[in-house]
Write a protein that holds these residues in place. Structure first.
Motif, PDB file in Angstrom:
ATOM      1  N   VAL A 279       0.771   6.425  -6.807  1.00  0.00           N
ATOM      2  CA  VAL A 279      -0.418   7.286  -7.097  1.00  0.00           C
ATOM      3  C   VAL A 279      -0.258   8.695  -7.054  1.00  0.00           C
ATOM      4  CG1 VAL A 279      -2.825   7.423  -6.642  1.00  0.00           C
ATOM      5  CG2 VAL A 279      -1.840   5.204  -7.028  1.00  0.00           C
ATOM      6  N   HIS A 280       0.276   9.035  -5.760  1.00  0.00           N
ATOM      7  CA  HIS A 280       0.314  10.706  -5.460  1.00  0.00           C
ATOM      8  C   HIS A 280       1.188  11.456  -6.349  1.00  0.00           C
ATOM      9  CE1 HIS A 280      -1.552   9.063  -1.625  1.00  0.00           C
ATOM     10  NE2 HIS A 280      -2.266  10.141  -2.080  1.00  0.00           N
ATOM     11  N   MET A 281       2.124  10.515  -7.075  1.00  0.00           N
ATOM     12  CA  MET A 281       2.978  11.317  -7.919  1.00  0.00           C
ATOM     13  C   MET A 281       2.454  11.816  -9.233  1.00  0.00           C
ATOM     14  SD  MET A 281       6.276   8.763  -7.728  1.00  0.00           S
ATOM     15  CE  MET A 281       7.387   9.867  -8.981  1.00  0.00           C
ATOM     16  N   ASP A 282       0.928  11.251  -9.371  1.00  0.00           N
ATOM     17  CA  ASP A 282       0.314  11.776 -10.655  1.00  0.00           C
ATOM     18  C   ASP A 282       0.996  11.512 -11.957  1.00  0.00           C
ATOM     19  OD1 ASP A 282      -2.091  12.815 -11.620  1.00  0.00           O
ATOM     20  OD2 ASP A 282      -1.298  14.932 -11.548  1.00  0.00           O
TER      21      ASP A 282
ATOM     22  N   ASP B 129       0.652  -1.345   0.161  1.00  0.00           N
ATOM     23  CA  ASP B 129      -0.173   0.026   0.023  1.00  0.00           C
ATOM     24  C   ASP B 129       0.923   1.139  -0.078  1.00  0.00           C
ATOM     25  OD1 ASP B 129      -2.258  -1.663   0.082  1.00  0.00           O
ATOM     26  OD2 ASP B 129      -2.349  -1.465   2.305  1.00  0.00           O
TER      27      ASP B 129
ATOM     28  N   LYS C  48       2.291   1.611  -3.592  1.00  0.00           N
ATOM     29  CA  LYS C  48       1.156   2.005  -4.299  1.00  0.00           C
ATOM     30  C   LYS C  48       0.788   3.296  -4.313  1.00  0.00           C
ATOM     31  CE  LYS C  48      -3.335   0.728  -6.054  1.00  0.00           C
ATOM     32  NZ  LYS C  48      -4.434  -0.138  -6.011  1.00  0.00           N
ATOM     33  N   ASP C  49       0.498   3.931  -3.054  1.00  0.00           N
ATOM     34  CA  ASP C  49       0.193   5.328  -2.827  1.00  0.00           C
ATOM     35  C   ASP C  49       1.190   6.325  -2.986  1.00  0.00           C
ATOM     36  OD1 ASP C  49      -2.248   4.313  -1.375  1.00  0.00           O
ATOM     37  OD2 ASP C  49      -1.506   4.517   0.518  1.00  0.00           O
ATOM     38  N   TRP C  50       2.400   5.883  -2.894  1.00  0.00           N
ATOM     39  CA  TRP C  50       3.666   6.624  -3.381  1.00  0.00           C
ATOM     40  C   TRP C  50       3.576   6.875  -5.210  1.00  0.00           C
ATOM     41  CZ3 TRP C  50       8.463   5.279  -6.174  1.00  0.00           C
ATOM     42  CH2 TRP C  50       9.115   6.457  -6.168  1.00  0.00           C
TER      43      TRP C  50
ATOM     44  N   HIS D 196      -4.687   0.536 -12.377  1.00  0.00           N
ATOM     45  CA  HIS D 196      -4.772   2.073 -12.251  1.00  0.00           C
ATOM     46  C   HIS D 196      -4.297   2.900 -13.123  1.00  0.00           C
ATOM     47  CE1 HIS D 196      -4.824   5.806  -9.918  1.00  0.00           C
ATOM     48  NE2 HIS D 196      -3.613   5.949 -10.282  1.00  0.00           N
TER      49      HIS D 196
END
Length: 454
Positions: A328-331, A321, A324-326, A371
């Motif tokens: 995702v938050h990099m856009d 997680d 994955k969050d890292w 994603h």
């Protein structure tokens, strides 16, 4: 420390222990059990019997059972056995000699013959160490005696030997199919053109390089070339039977006539028949092949047991997680995501082998494909091409160490590294081509099995 922080510590400790030289499979098991004991612990044990009352032991047992009953992995020992039997049947030396004679009018004919032999033998074997070692004993002395530049000859053998993990029936693709839960049939179909493209680019590079600098590879003397009729006869005797066996195995898989395991079983039987035809079948050679197959299969199985245990605990602690969050938050755009992931895998190839990268790190990225809208088979081919670099990138370029191990004082390790570098650039160029033209990987599986729908 929070559980996600413990997960990152777990991953960091694993990398450090591998770099220190600890066995990968048992390091994975030990790390999984050790950190899993913490993750699944319900408190301090009140008695000695409570010490083993932890779900990590149940998880380890279940993972071991799951690996042993996995139908996809059944193909691994059968393909390995086929490769070891072919290796001991004295087919490869005949193949190399006849291909060399057939390509005698091309610049760098011995190097081209070595690459073609590596590609064919890699297809039958899928074992990089076996291909590089055998070709190092067979092709390097021949090229050296013909006046070939040592660095150039070493680079050809090391690069050609790594094709076995990409061109089907590849052991690596079977492992990837089991990890990513993808169809091995579609993976094999997807790998055909990228593998042939890479082998073709290697050959083009050799021809152009020798054309520009003939001193790298002198032409064979006319008195060393046998009559044309003998050339054709040797080529038919050595090339056709092995090629027919390979096409029958791959054709039955891609045509949907057999599963990889069934085709591998027929390939193993075909290898024994070929060895008998070439009068190279003996009880001692069969026994050696069985022993080596059992040894390699046991290593793969323990890698799976350890990796699945490690990955389960890592995920339970929240490690997946965090990563994955890292991302995702990099856009990131899908292209940026792919470039970043492939850069990470490329850098991991410097200290680690393909098995460690594939089993530990690739599963971290797999959940993110949906994603970013990335086709998993396209991603698999990018990874497969990228993993070629794990054999070609110093300081842990294993193909160089395999070759150095058999050549010993005939060449320095630094010279092998210098010979490898151009092929490393060709692999990267192949990845760029695959980025630009995804159909190189996706057209054949879509044609054979219908368009993939995510």
């Amino acid at each position: 420390m929070t559980d996600p922080q413990v997960a990152i510590l777990m991953l960091s400790m694993f990398i450090v222990l591998v770099l220190l030289g600890f066995p990968i499979a048992f390091t994975l098991v030990a790390m999984g059990v050790g950190f899993g004991y913490y993750a699944y612990s319900s408190g301090a044990p009140e008695s000695i019997s409570d010490i083993f009352n932890n779900n990590i032991f149940y998880l380890l047992n279940q993972n071991t059972y799951s690996v042993m009953e996995n139908d996809t992995l059944v193909a691994i020992p059968l393909f390995l056995f086929m490769g070891y039997v072919v290796e001991r049947a004295n087919i490869v030396n005949r193949l190399f000699y006849s291909l060399q004679m057939a390509a005698r009018n091309l610049p760098g004919s011995m190097a081209i013959a070595a690459l073609l032999t590596c590609a064919v033998f890699s297809t039958a074997s899928g074992i990089v160490g076996a291909v590089v070692t055998l070709m190092g004993l067979l092709a390097f002395p021949a090229m050296n005696n013909a006046g070939y530049d040592k660095k150039f000859a070493a680079g050809v053998i090391c690069a050609g030997g790594t094709l076995g993990i990409l061109i089907p029936p590849s052991i690596m693709l079977i492992v990837y199919a089991a990890i990513a839960e993808l169809s091995p049939l579609r993976l094999y179909a997807a790998a055909m053109f990228p593998g042939l493209m890479l082998a073709g680019l290697y050959i083009v590079y050799v021809i152009v390089r020798v054309w520009l600098n003939p001193n790298l590879a002198p032409k064979p003397r006319s008195e060393d070339v046998p009559p044309q009729a003998q050339i054709y006869r040797d080529l038919i005797i050595s090339f056709v039977p092995l090629t027919v066996l390979i096409f029958l195995v791959l054709g039955s898989i891609l045509g949907g006539l057999a599963t990889p395991a069934e085709a591998a079983a027929m390939g193993a039987l075909g290898g024994l028949v070929l060895a008998a035809i070439y009068r190279s079948l003996s009880w001692q050679k069969v026994k050696e092949s069985v022993f080596l197959t059992a040894k390699a299969t046991a290593m793969v199985c323990w890698l799976f047991v350890g990796s699945w245990t490690f990955a389960s605990v890592f995920s339970y602690l929240g490690g997946h997680d965090i990563i994955k969050d890292w991302f995702v938050h990099m856009d990131l755009t899908p292209v940026e995501f792919l470039l970043l992931v492939q850069l990470i895998i490329f850098l991991l190839g410097w200290p680690l082998e393909w098995s460690e990268i594939l089993i530990i790190f690739v599963p971290i990225f797999l959940p993110m494909l949906d994603h970013f809208g990335v086709n998993p088979y396209f991603f698999a081919m990018l990874v497969a091409l990228n993993l070629q670099t794990s054999f070609l990138t110093p300081p842990m370029a294993m193909s160089a160490y395999y070759l150095k191990g058999v050549l010993r004082d005939q060449i320095e390790l630094i010279d092998i590294f210098k010979g490898i570098l151009p092929y490393l650039g060709i692999v990267i160029f192949s990845m760029v081509m695959l980025y630009i033209f995804p159909g190189i990987a996706l057209w054949l599986p879509d044609y054979l099995f219908g368009e993939y729908v995510q």
